[in-house]
Design an enzyme around this catalytic site. Structure first.
Site, short mmCIF file in Angstrom:
data_model
loop_
_atom_site.label_atom_id
_atom_site.label_comp_id
_atom_site.label_asym_id
_atom_site.label_seq_id
_atom_site.Cartn_x
_atom_site.Cartn_y
_atom_site.Cartn_z
N SER A 72 0.81 -1.22 0.00
CA SER A 72 0.00 0.00 0.00
C SER A 72 0.84 1.27 0.00
O SER A 72 1.82 1.41 0.74
CB SER A 72 -0.94 0.02 1.20
N THR B 220 -10.05 -1.73 2.18
CA THR B 220 -9.69 -2.31 0.89
C THR B 220 -9.93 -3.81 0.90
O THR B 220 -10.58 -4.34 1.82
CB THR B 220 -8.22 -1.96 0.54
N LYS C 171 -14.63 -4.41 1.57
CA LYS C 171 -15.45 -3.25 1.20
C LYS C 171 -16.95 -3.52 1.32
O LYS C 171 -17.73 -2.59 1.56
CB LYS C 171 -15.10 -2.78 -0.21
N ASN D 99 -15.52 2.15 1.07
CA ASN D 99 -14.06 2.19 1.21
C ASN D 99 -13.59 3.24 2.21
O ASN D 99 -12.39 3.36 2.47
CB ASN D 99 -13.40 2.44 -0.14
N ASP E 130 -13.99 5.70 -3.80
CA ASP E 130 -13.43 5.07 -4.99
C ASP E 130 -14.11 5.60 -6.25
O ASP E 130 -13.48 5.75 -7.30
CB ASP E 130 -13.62 3.56 -4.94
N GLY F 68 -13.39 -8.57 -12.82
CA GLY F 68 -13.54 -8.66 -11.37
C GLY F 68 -14.91 -8.25 -10.90
O GLY F 68 -15.64 -7.51 -11.59
N GLY G 184 -15.35 -7.55 -7.25
CA GLY G 184 -15.19 -7.10 -5.86
C GLY G 184 -15.65 -5.68 -5.64
O GLY G 184 -16.33 -5.07 -6.47
N GLY G 185 -15.26 -5.13 -4.48
CA GLY G 185 -15.73 -3.80 -4.09
C GLY G 185 -15.35 -2.71 -5.07
O GLY G 185 -16.17 -1.83 -5.38
N GLY H 6 -3.56 2.91 -11.64
CA GLY H 6 -4.50 3.32 -10.60
C GLY H 6 -4.02 4.36 -9.62
O GLY H 6 -4.71 4.63 -8.63
#
Length: 268
Positions: free
Chosen positions: A14, A61, A65, A86, A101, A124, A126-127, A232
């Site tokens: 991170s 993360t 989330k 998030n 996000d 994907g 996910g969150g 990102g």
């Protein structure tokens, strides 16, 4: 001193502590930002509330989330529509969930030639992908092909179709905005790509939410195929600024000015 942090499962990669540290210094704020690693089996409601007793606010993360949403007192309507949180704010003893996000993803997508896309390929479920999905809808990019290892059904809504990776590789889908919301491509995945080079070369642009490494194998493929692309990092910085605005009750904090300062101060 105010205490903030990032809750996740594996966080060694991170960059968030660096980003928030720059923001704290810029604002002359006495605050810290820590990494809070927890395994899923250790993060029940009590454990989450124990964490929040220590912190003034946190980011969230992978893979939490959506997981932490039932533990909150209130969820911002926009975050509820997305289905992921998030950012958690502690306000008057209540824990409130937001999704910043969305702002980072939307700005990153707008930096690409998104209007040229004939659709979107979303890798994907996910969150982060939930926030990106709302961005794609806001930008009126359709159809949307959502790709996962185990799609639940083939068609999930108007102009949204679920595929698996084998189907994506064999179908002649082209001219799309390809967005990677999976962790495939991070250093821990040995720089793998979630999709073959041939799939990348057929698309109009590529957005990879990964920022370490700065150039993933997916983005290297895009570069080799002369496909416009972005990683990102901007999304990470923008969502961080938006989170700070919520934590510090500073809605007038200028995102553009803060983002410019972050870019001048940070490099990967």
């Amino acid at each position: 001193m105010k205490k903030f942090g990032l809750l996740g499962q594996k966080l060694s990669y991170s960059f968030s502590p660096v980003i928030h540290g720059v923001i704290f210094e810029y604002l002359k704020l006495d605050a810290t930002y820590s990494l809070i690693e927890r395994e899923p089996e250790l993060l029940d409601q009590k454990a989450f509330h124990d964490i929040m007793a220590v912190y003034d606010g946190i980011n969230v993360t992978i893979p939490y989330k959506s997981h932490i949403m039932p533990f909150l007192d209130e969820i911002d309507p926009a975050a509820a529509r997305i289905g992921a949180v998030n950012t958690v704010v502690k306000r008057d003893g209540r824990l409130i969930g937001y999704n910043t996000d969305y702002f980072g993803a939307l700005a990153s997508l707008k930096a690409l030639p998104y209007s040229e896309a004939t659709g979107a390929i979303l890798l994907g479920t996910g969150g982060s992908s939930k926030a990106v999905m709302q961005c794609l809808k806001a930008l009126e990019i359709e159809p949307i092909y959502q790709v996962s290892r185990t799609p639940e059904t083939n068609i999930v809504g108007e102009n949204i179709r679920q595929l698996d990776y084998e189907m994506l590789a064999t179908m002649d889908i082209s001219g799309c905005l390809l967005v990677n919301c999976t962790p495939v491509g991070m250093e821990t995945y040995e720089y793998a790509s979630p999709v073959p080079k041939a799939v990348v070369g057929r698309q109009s642009s590529v957005f990879d939410l990964i920022y370490v490494p700065a150039v993933t194998t997916l983005l290297a493929y895009a570069n080799e195929e002369n496909v416009p692309h972005q990683n990102g990092l901007d999304m990470l910085m923008i969502q961080a600024v938006e989170a700070e605005k919520l934590w510090l009750s500073m809605p007038d904090l200028q995102q553009d000015q803060m983002l410019s300062h972050l870019k001048d101060s940070i490099s990967i």
